[in-house]
Design a protein around this motif. Structure first.
Motif, PDB file in Angstrom:
ATOM      1  N   ALA A  84      76.619 166.329  25.187  1.00  0.00           N
ATOM      2  CA  ALA A  84      76.509 167.592  24.253  1.00  0.00           C
ATOM      3  C   ALA A  84      75.562 167.590  23.273  1.00  0.00           C
ATOM      4  CB  ALA A  84      77.800 168.193  24.258  1.00  0.00           C
ATOM      5  N   SER A  85      75.948 166.434  22.381  1.00  0.00           N
ATOM      6  CA  SER A  85      75.423 165.989  21.133  1.00  0.00           C
ATOM      7  C   SER A  85      73.894 165.918  21.171  1.00  0.00           C
ATOM      8  CB  SER A  85      76.044 164.985  20.610  1.00  0.00           C
ATOM      9  OG  SER A  85      75.925 163.688  21.105  1.00  0.00           O
ATOM     10  N   GLU A  86      73.113 165.662  22.496  1.00  0.00           N
ATOM     11  CA  GLU A  86      71.775 165.599  22.398  1.00  0.00           C
ATOM     12  C   GLU A  86      71.273 166.534  23.373  1.00  0.00           C
ATOM     13  OE1 GLU A  86      70.471 163.137  21.043  1.00  0.00           O
ATOM     14  OE2 GLU A  86      72.205 162.203  20.356  1.00  0.00           O
ATOM     15  N   ILE A  87      72.097 167.546  23.525  1.00  0.00           N
ATOM     16  CA  ILE A  87      71.362 168.824  24.257  1.00  0.00           C
ATOM     17  C   ILE A  87      70.649 169.612  23.236  1.00  0.00           C
ATOM     18  CG2 ILE A  87      71.926 170.998  25.409  1.00  0.00           C
ATOM     19  CD1 ILE A  87      74.310 169.789  26.599  1.00  0.00           C
ATOM     20  N   LYS A  88      69.264 169.926  23.565  1.00  0.00           N
ATOM     21  CA  LYS A  88      68.319 170.812  22.839  1.00  0.00           C
ATOM     22  C   LYS A  88      68.295 172.171  23.651  1.00  0.00           C
ATOM     23  CE  LYS A  88      66.123 166.596  21.453  1.00  0.00           C
ATOM     24  NZ  LYS A  88      64.865 165.962  21.504  1.00  0.00           N
ATOM     25  N   PRO A  89      69.092 173.134  23.318  1.00  0.00           N
ATOM     26  CA  PRO A  89      69.263 174.444  23.722  1.00  0.00           C
ATOM     27  C   PRO A  89      67.872 175.051  23.971  1.00  0.00           C
ATOM     28  CG  PRO A  89      70.922 174.407  22.242  1.00  0.00           C
ATOM     29  CD  PRO A  89      70.149 173.034  21.985  1.00  0.00           C
ATOM     30  N   LYS A  90      67.022 175.240  22.978  1.00  0.00           N
ATOM     31  CA  LYS A  90      65.645 176.060  23.496  1.00  0.00           C
ATOM     32  C   LYS A  90      64.864 175.234  24.412  1.00  0.00           C
ATOM     33  CE  LYS A  90      64.810 178.346  19.268  1.00  0.00           C
ATOM     34  NZ  LYS A  90      63.985 178.512  18.055  1.00  0.00           N
ATOM     35  N   LYS A  91      64.879 173.747  24.289  1.00  0.00           N
ATOM     36  CA  LYS A  91      64.046 172.992  25.209  1.00  0.00           C
ATOM     37  C   LYS A  91      64.667 172.708  26.648  1.00  0.00           C
ATOM     38  CE  LYS A  91      61.331 168.776  25.161  1.00  0.00           C
ATOM     39  NZ  LYS A  91      60.828 167.956  24.457  1.00  0.00           N
ATOM     40  N   ASP A  92      66.182 172.732  26.793  1.00  0.00           N
ATOM     41  CA  ASP A  92      66.896 172.264  27.782  1.00  0.00           C
ATOM     42  C   ASP A  92      67.202 173.382  28.802  1.00  0.00           C
ATOM     43  OD1 ASP A  92      66.537 169.798  27.249  1.00  0.00           O
ATOM     44  OD2 ASP A  92      68.355 169.340  26.270  1.00  0.00           O
ATOM     45  N   LYS A  93      67.335 174.640  28.075  1.00  0.00           N
ATOM     46  CA  LYS A  93      67.588 175.788  29.040  1.00  0.00           C
ATOM     47  C   LYS A  93      66.630 176.218  29.971  1.00  0.00           C
ATOM     48  CE  LYS A  93      66.624 179.397  25.958  1.00  0.00           C
ATOM     49  NZ  LYS A  93      67.177 180.730  25.207  1.00  0.00           N
ATOM     50  N   GLY A  94      67.037 176.865  31.066  1.00  0.00           N
ATOM     51  CA  GLY A  94      66.115 177.194  31.838  1.00  0.00           C
ATOM     52  C   GLY A  94      66.335 176.747  33.492  1.00  0.00           C
ATOM     53  N   LEU A  95      65.239 176.669  34.175  1.00  0.00           N
ATOM     54  CA  LEU A  95      65.324 176.551  35.767  1.00  0.00           C
ATOM     55  C   LEU A  95      64.878 175.263  35.975  1.00  0.00           C
ATOM     56  CD1 LEU A  95      63.296 179.750  37.025  1.00  0.00           C
ATOM     57  CD2 LEU A  95      65.910 179.191  37.137  1.00  0.00           C
ATOM     58  N   TYR A  96      65.871 174.724  36.882  1.00  0.00           N
ATOM     59  CA  TYR A  96      65.544 173.160  37.315  1.00  0.00           C
ATOM     60  C   TYR A  96      65.656 172.930  38.841  1.00  0.00           C
ATOM     61  CZ  TYR A  96      66.283 171.648  32.373  1.00  0.00           C
ATOM     62  OH  TYR A  96      66.275 171.675  31.164  1.00  0.00           O
ATOM     63  N   CYS A  97      64.726 172.165  39.439  1.00  0.00           N
ATOM     64  CA  CYS A  97      65.009 171.708  40.930  1.00  0.00           C
ATOM     65  C   CYS A  97      64.943 170.233  41.007  1.00  0.00           C
ATOM     66  CB  CYS A  97      64.169 172.490  41.656  1.00  0.00           C
ATOM     67  SG  CYS A  97      62.356 172.107  41.660  1.00  0.00           S
ATOM     68  N   CYS A  98      65.177 169.816  42.173  1.00  0.00           N
ATOM     69  CA  CYS A  98      64.962 168.256  42.674  1.00  0.00           C
ATOM     70  C   CYS A  98      63.509 168.462  43.651  1.00  0.00           C
ATOM     71  CB  CYS A  98      66.132 167.693  43.328  1.00  0.00           C
ATOM     72  SG  CYS A  98      67.640 167.724  42.130  1.00  0.00           S
ATOM     73  N   GLY A  99      63.071 167.374  43.535  1.00  0.00           N
ATOM     74  CA  GLY A  99      61.902 167.107  44.493  1.00  0.00           C
ATOM     75  C   GLY A  99      62.045 165.697  45.171  1.00  0.00           C
ATOM     76  N   ALA A 100      61.838 165.584  46.443  1.00  0.00           N
ATOM     77  CA  ALA A 100      61.517 164.261  47.153  1.00  0.00           C
ATOM     78  C   ALA A 100      60.103 164.370  47.685  1.00  0.00           C
ATOM     79  CB  ALA A 100      62.705 164.340  48.008  1.00  0.00           C
ATOM     80  N   THR A 101      59.489 163.073  47.320  1.00  0.00           N
ATOM     81  CA  THR A 101      58.240 162.787  47.568  1.00  0.00           C
ATOM     82  C   THR A 101      58.291 161.826  49.087  1.00  0.00           C
ATOM     83  OG1 THR A 101      57.131 162.974  45.760  1.00  0.00           O
ATOM     84  CG2 THR A 101      55.849 161.915  47.421  1.00  0.00           C
ATOM     85  N   ILE A 102      57.886 162.449  50.163  1.00  0.00           N
ATOM     86  CA  ILE A 102      58.036 161.657  51.508  1.00  0.00           C
ATOM     87  C   ILE A 102      56.849 161.552  52.220  1.00  0.00           C
ATOM     88  CG2 ILE A 102      60.467 162.680  51.706  1.00  0.00           C
ATOM     89  CD1 ILE A 102      59.244 164.758  53.882  1.00  0.00           C
ATOM     90  N   ASN A 103      56.777 160.620  53.105  1.00  0.00           N
ATOM     91  CA  ASN A 103      55.553 160.114  53.783  1.00  0.00           C
ATOM     92  C   ASN A 103      56.025 160.517  55.453  1.00  0.00           C
ATOM     93  OD1 ASN A 103      53.071 159.200  54.695  1.00  0.00           O
ATOM     94  ND2 ASN A 103      53.578 157.199  54.840  1.00  0.00           N
ATOM     95  N   ILE A 104      55.155 161.676  55.859  1.00  0.00           N
ATOM     96  CA  ILE A 104      55.568 161.965  57.230  1.00  0.00           C
ATOM     97  C   ILE A 104      54.312 161.564  58.314  1.00  0.00           C
ATOM     98  CG2 ILE A 104      55.705 164.069  58.586  1.00  0.00           C
ATOM     99  CD1 ILE A 104      56.896 165.699  56.196  1.00  0.00           C
ATOM    100  N   ALA A 105      54.747 161.142  59.312  1.00  0.00           N
ATOM    101  CA  ALA A 105      53.910 160.672  60.251  1.00  0.00           C
ATOM    102  C   ALA A 105      53.056 161.901  60.629  1.00  0.00           C
ATOM    103  CB  ALA A 105      54.573 160.214  61.861  1.00  0.00           C
ATOM    104  N   ILE A 106      51.299 161.381  60.676  1.00  0.00           N
ATOM    105  CA  ILE A 106      50.490 162.540  60.966  1.00  0.00           C
ATOM    106  C   ILE A 106      50.048 163.374  59.643  1.00  0.00           C
ATOM    107  CG2 ILE A 106      49.476 164.170  62.345  1.00  0.00           C
ATOM    108  CD1 ILE A 106      51.225 162.955  64.552  1.00  0.00           C
ATOM    109  N   GLN A 107      51.163 163.844  58.933  1.00  0.00           N
ATOM    110  CA  GLN A 107      50.916 164.812  57.798  1.00  0.00           C
ATOM    111  C   GLN A 107      50.639 164.069  56.803  1.00  0.00           C
ATOM    112  OE1 GLN A 107      54.141 167.526  57.717  1.00  0.00           O
ATOM    113  NE2 GLN A 107      53.233 168.483  59.573  1.00  0.00           N
ATOM    114  N   GLY A 108      51.035 162.916  56.393  1.00  0.00           N
ATOM    115  CA  GLY A 108      51.055 162.018  55.019  1.00  0.00           C
ATOM    116  C   GLY A 108      51.974 162.501  54.175  1.00  0.00           C
TER     117      GLY A 108
END
Length: 125
Positions: A84-108
């Protein structure tokens, strides 16, 4: 491939936590290369690669931030806790999502993302 993102706001214990967890991989996914946390501008805030290297980002290098991550047979996750002591409200509030980079056969290479989560923080700094 299935994975979840969880946003935990634990004000009582003084932190917020982002959890990006791979729950299942499908046989057509040849390789999971990285797991990342993105903000609303789709900027990577933290990322862990298959070799276990945490990519340098402002969030990953911020004081009061703990990161636990793994891409192995035992677990596939990226967990980020901001005190909590390191949270920067103006910078940290908002939308977040996770992403995974994967290698798929044929598609890359492909990046899959989770649904967006809103982090509401009050304050001025």
């Amino acid at each position: 491939m299935e994975f979840t993102n969880t946003l935990k706001e634990d004000c009582e214990n003084g932190y917020i936590e982002f959890r990006c967890v791979v729950t299942r991989t499908w046989r057509w996914v040849e390789e999971l290369l990285s797991i990342s946390l993105f903000n609303k501008r789709f900027e990577k805030l933290a990322s862990v690669s298959k070799d276990g290297v945490l990519k340098d980002t402002e969030l990953a290098n911020r004081s009061g931030v703990a990161i636990n991550s793994s891409i192995s047979d035992v677990g596939k996750y990226l967990i980020i806790r901001i005190m909590a002591s390191e949270i920067k409200p103006k910078k940290d509030k908002g939308l977040y999502c996770c992403g995974a980079t994967i290698n798929i056969a044929i598609q890359g290479l492909k990046t899959l993302i989770t649904p967006w989560r809103m982090l509401n923080i009050t304050g001025n700094t």
